[in-house]
Scaffold this motif. Structure first.
Motif, PDB file in Angstrom:
ATOM      1  N   SER A 129       0.867  -1.402   0.145  1.00 49.28           N
ATOM      2  CA  SER A 129      -0.139  -0.041  -0.208  1.00 49.28           C
ATOM      3  C   SER A 129       0.740   1.268   0.150  1.00 49.28           C
ATOM      4  O   SER A 129       0.585   2.325  -0.738  1.00 49.28           O
ATOM      5  N   GLN A 132       2.662   1.547  -3.414  1.00 44.42           N
ATOM      6  CA  GLN A 132       1.833   2.055  -4.768  1.00 44.42           C
ATOM      7  C   GLN A 132       1.440   3.429  -4.534  1.00 44.42           C
ATOM      8  O   GLN A 132       1.210   4.207  -5.512  1.00 44.42           O
ATOM      9  N   ARG A 133       1.316   4.160  -3.247  1.00 47.14           N
ATOM     10  CA  ARG A 133       1.067   5.594  -2.942  1.00 47.14           C
ATOM     11  C   ARG A 133       2.454   6.615  -2.995  1.00 47.14           C
ATOM     12  O   ARG A 133       2.292   7.514  -3.867  1.00 47.14           O
ATOM     13  N   LYS A 140       4.494  -0.112 -12.316  1.00 44.71           N
ATOM     14  CA  LYS A 140       3.535  -0.922 -11.337  1.00 44.71           C
ATOM     15  C   LYS A 140       4.156  -2.385 -11.319  1.00 44.71           C
ATOM     16  O   LYS A 140       3.905  -3.122 -10.449  1.00 44.71           O
ATOM     17  N   HIS A 143       6.246  -2.700  -8.554  1.00 47.50           N
ATOM     18  CA  HIS A 143       5.870  -2.643  -6.931  1.00 47.50           C
ATOM     19  C   HIS A 143       6.157  -3.808  -6.155  1.00 47.50           C
ATOM     20  O   HIS A 143       6.639  -3.684  -5.125  1.00 47.50           O
TER      21      HIS A 143
END
Length: 278
Positions: A129, A132-133, A140, A143
Motif C-alpha cells: 500500500s 503504490q502511493r 507498476k 511494485h
C-alpha cells in the motif's frame, strides 16, 4: 479474579530474566502472588502462555503499523514514517525480540507458525500500500519487487537492534533505506515477483464476526478498570450480532478502544470486517 494480562506481564519479566526453559509455572505464580489454580484458569500450560505473549506482541505491532499506513500523510513521507515506527518498536522492544529469537519458539509450534505467516502476509500488504502511493511514477510491475526490497532491508538492519549493543540513529537509518529504495524504484528495470507468486504467499486474512466476538469476550473482563473502553466493546459486540450503529458512531467507539493496548488488535480486525462488508 486475577487478570490474564497481569500473569502475562509478570511471566514476560521472568522470561526476559531467565529464558523460557528456566522459568517454571511456580515462579510465575509466585511473581504474580497467585495460586497455580488461578494460573490454569487462564492458561492450559506454560507453552500456551508463551504463544499468547508472542501473539499479543505481533498483533499489537501489526495494528500500530496499520494505523501508520492508514493515516493521511504526504506520499513522500509514507515509507519513512513506516520505517520509523518499525525501528522505534524494535528499539523499545529489543529485549523481548531478542528473547523470541534466541528461544526460537515459533519453529516448534505449528499453530504459532501459521499465525506468524498471517502476520507477515498483513505486513506485506501494508508495505505494498505504501509502495503504490509513494512510488506512483515507478512501473507498476516493479511494485512487488520493491515490497521484497523493503522487507529485506528492514530485516537485515533489524540486527542492529537485536544482535549488537551499538547505538542506532533511527532517523538516519530510515533516511538511508528510503534513499536506497528510491534509487531502485527510479532506475531498476527487471522485475522478478509476479502477482501470482505474491498472492500465493500472502493469503487473504479470513476475519469473521465470530472471531471478533470471541476476542471481545476474552478482553472485556480485562477492561473493567476502563469503563469507557469496556462500554465501547459491549456496543461494538452488540453491533456485530445485530448491526444498528452508524459508521460515525462505530469509528468513535473504535477510537475509544484503541487507547487500550489489548484492544488495538480488535479495532484492527473490526475495521477489516467493516471494509469487507462495504
Amino acid at each position: 479474579m486475577v487478570k490474564k494480562q497481569l500473569i502475562m506481564e509478570k511471566a514476560l519479566e521472568l522470561f526476559v530474566e531467565n529464558g523460557f526453559e528456566s522459568t517454571s509455572v511456580q515462579q510465575i505464580t509466585e511473581r504474580c502472588g497467585i495460586s497455580k489454580g488461578a494460573f490454569y484458569l487462564h492458561f492450559k500450560s506454560k507453552d500456551e502462555l508463551i504463544y499468547c505473549l508472542i501473539d499479543q506482541f505481533m498483533s499489537d505491532f501489526i495494528a500500530k503499523v496499520e494505523r501508520s499506513v492508514s493515516e493521511a500523510t504526504p506520499s513522500e513521507e509514507l515509507l519513512y514514517n513506516l520505517l520509523h515506527l518499525i525501528f522505534n518498536e524494535f528499539q523499545e522492544q529489543a529485549n523481548i525480540a531478542k528473547l523470541f529469537m534466541k528461544e526460537q519458539v515459533v519453529s516448534f509450534n505449528k499453530e504459532l507458525l501459521e499465525k506468524m505467516k498471517m502476520y507477515q502476509s498483513m505486513f506485506n500488504k501494508m508495505i505494498l500500500s505504501v509502495v503504490q502511493r509513494q512510488f506512483v511514477q515507478t512501473n507498476k510491475k516493479m511494485h512487488l519487487d520493491l515490497v521484497m526490497v523493503i522487507n529485506g532491508l528492514t530485516k537485515s538492519y533489524s540486527e542492529l537492534f537485536f544482535l549488537g549493543d551499538c547505538s542506532v540513529d533511527i532517523e538516519n537509518l530510515c533516511n538511508s533505506i528510503v534513499e536506497k529504495v528510491t534509487i531502485i524504484a527510479e532506475h531498476a528495470k527487471i522485475h522478478t515477483i509476479t502477482p501470482d507468486y505474491f498472492a500465493s504467499t500472502n493469503d487473504e486474512v479470513q476475519v469473521t464476526r465470530e472471531m471478533i466476538i470471541e476476542l471481545i469476550d476474552e478482553v472485556i473482563i480485562e477492561t473493567e478498570d476502563h469503563k469507557l473502553v469496556q462500554e465501547s466493546l459491549v456496543l461494538l459486540r452488540e453491533n456485530l450480532i445485530e448491526p444498528n450503529l452508524s459508521d460515525v458512531i462505530i469509528q468513535g467507539l473504535l477510537k475509544n478502544i484503541r487507547t487500550h493496548d489489548q484492544c488495538k488488535w480488535i479495532a484492527f480486525l473490526y475495521q477489516i470486517e467493516i471494509e469487507k462488508n462495504g
